[in-house]
Design an enzyme around this catalytic site. Structure first.
Site, mmCIF file in Angstrom:
data_model
loop_
_atom_site.group_PDB
_atom_site.id
_atom_site.type_symbol
_atom_site.label_atom_id
_atom_site.label_comp_id
_atom_site.label_asym_id
_atom_site.label_seq_id
_atom_site.Cartn_x
_atom_site.Cartn_y
_atom_site.Cartn_z
ATOM 1 C CD GLU A 251 -2.516 1.164 2.746
ATOM 2 O OE1 GLU A 251 -3.524 1.876 2.872
ATOM 3 O OE2 GLU A 251 -2.071 0.452 3.669
ATOM 4 C CE LYS A 306 -8.647 0.392 3.081
ATOM 5 N NZ LYS A 306 -7.647 0.939 4.024
ATOM 6 C CB CYS A 358 -4.590 -1.568 4.636
ATOM 7 S SG CYS A 358 -3.901 -1.367 6.298
#
Length: 435
Positions: A251, A306, A358
């Site tokens: 990330e 995301k 994440c």
């Protein structure tokens, strides 16, 4: 005089009620219960198979200790659990120049879980309290779901799902019975044993699983920007020299809005003729910021934003007027990230790959339809301060192992700030059957 006596009586009652919450013996007992409940996080540090086997039995003892506490003992068990599981959340405030808030953040987290446990103590009967505690463990305060009691069973011989957890709770409750009836606590454990295992799924191409250790204090410093870009390009070129089919980078491997860096975009497109590049980076579109995964392949690229944002990290899960005030006072007026409308998925050589950035990788929504392969990218630099021990990467790894086991998935996890790894479903110690 009567009024004065009434006031004294009220003060006495308040003092009496509050003082019951500060019984040292009960507080110590609550701490022991909370520590036993969190044991799997700390035992995992030692990488010992013997300790792994012992871990779920310590968890059972912790549940037994907590279940049979008096009402105010539940408060302290939740308080200590909040600290033992999540003290490291406060570390991220250091990088916002808000280090002075760290003790208050830890206290706030502790109080949230203290109140949750206190709710579980409302019934008078112990078995009802056990049921309440079981149910409350599935509540995600503000959408944060890392207090996962199923995951406490990822070490050892027991299954790491709802059935396993029910059996463990039943065993803990039966331990509190009198005399030889305690022996009945063994019975539920028979049904909790993991018998079958899922066969791991592996990609049929050679992947470079990148691992970096960029310090968060420098990550977004403009003076280091080109240095980090060049370092990441070196990782890609090394993977090319080593004949890798693809490379998975962490990330924010490129600490910039990649879609607004024309030279970098051209460089990555050119390199993608030699290797498929999956990397984390930011995106900016329609005056909105996104935390994204970029896929560069054959001179072209795709972007996957995301879908599940981190509570209080990428979005403030509160009403707008409070959200705006918090962003203004603590985050220099920055706006929340925007979430994608759905989960990202792509293919490489015909293999379907589920994208996870994440926190997403530790959310069950990512595992809907039981994907065979998940590519997860993470920056754990937020939760490291010098040589202070952070259990965040350990808990994250254990949660990923839990989801890999529960949903029969193999997770390729590229990380900045802790170890990159390939995570496969937990194997049964009996290993009767793989499916």
């Amino acid at each position: 005089m009567k009024l004065e006596n009434f006031r004294l009586a009220c003060v006495f009652l308040i003092f009496k009620n509050l003082s019951s919450y500060f019984n040292i013996k009960i507080i110590i007992k609550a701490f022991v219960g909370a520590l036993c409940l969190a044991n799997f996080i700390y035992i995992y540090i030692f990488k010992s198979e013997i300790l792994n086997l012992i871990s779920p039995f310590i968890t059972i003892f912790g549940l037994f200790t907590i279940i049979y506490l008096p009402r105010f003992g539940y408060f302290w068990a939740g308080f200590f659990s909040g600290i033992l599981w999540f003290y490291w959340i406060s570390f991220s405030f250091y990088y916002y120049d808000l280090a002075f808030l760290m003790p208050f953040v830890i206290l706030g987290i502790a109080l949230v879980y203290a109140l949750m446990f206190l709710v579980a103590s409302i019934p008078s009967f112990v078995y009802l309290r056990a049921i309440m505690l079981f149910l409350i463990s599935y509540i995600s305060p503000f959408g944060f779901n890392w207090f996962n009691l199923e995951a406490t069973l990822i070490l050892g011989v027991f299954r790491t799902d709802e059935i396993g957890l029910i059996c463990i709770f039943a065993s803990a409750f039966l331990l509190g019975l009198k005399k030889f009836y305690k022996l009945t606590a063994i019975m539920p454990l028979v049904f909790a044993i993991q018998i079958n295992s899922s066969s791991p799924n592996f990609i049929p191409f050679d992947l470079a699983l990148a691992n970096t250790d960029t310090k968060q204090i420098h990550k977004w410093d403009r003076d280091y920007k080109n240095h980090f870009i060049n370092e990441t390009l070196d990782l890609i070129n090394n993977a090319i020299n080593n004949k890798k089919r693809a490379i998975l980078l962490p990330e924010s491997a490129f600490p910039t809005f990649i879609d607004h860096e024309n030279e970098l975009m051209d460089e990555l497109k050119n390199l993608s003729h030699k290797i498929t590049i999956i990397t984390g980076g930011l995106a900016y579109e329609n005056k909105q910021s996104f935390n994204s995964t970029y896929l560069f392949e054959n001179g072209d690229f795709k972007r996957f934003d995301k879908h599940i944002l981190v509570p209080f990290g990428e979005e403030i899960p509160l009403p707008n007027f409070i959200k705006k005030w918090i962003n203004k006072v603590f985050f220099d007026g920055a706006s929340d990230y925007m979430a994608a409308s759905d989960i990202g998925e792509y293919e490489i050589d015909g293999i379907k790959i589920r994208n996870a950035i994440c926190y997403e990788a530790t959310h069950k929504s990512i595992y809907k339809d039981n994907p065979k392969i998940v590519f997860a990218i993470t920056n754990n630099g937020w939760f490291k301060i010098g040589n202070i021990i952070s259990t965040e990467p350990i808990l994250q790894s254990l949660l990923l192992k839990h989801y890999a086991t529960k949903f029969h998935t193999t997770i390729y996890h590229s990380v900045n700030g802790s170890q990159s790894e390939i995570i496969t479903p937990k194997k049964s110690y009996l290993n009767f059957k793989e499916f």
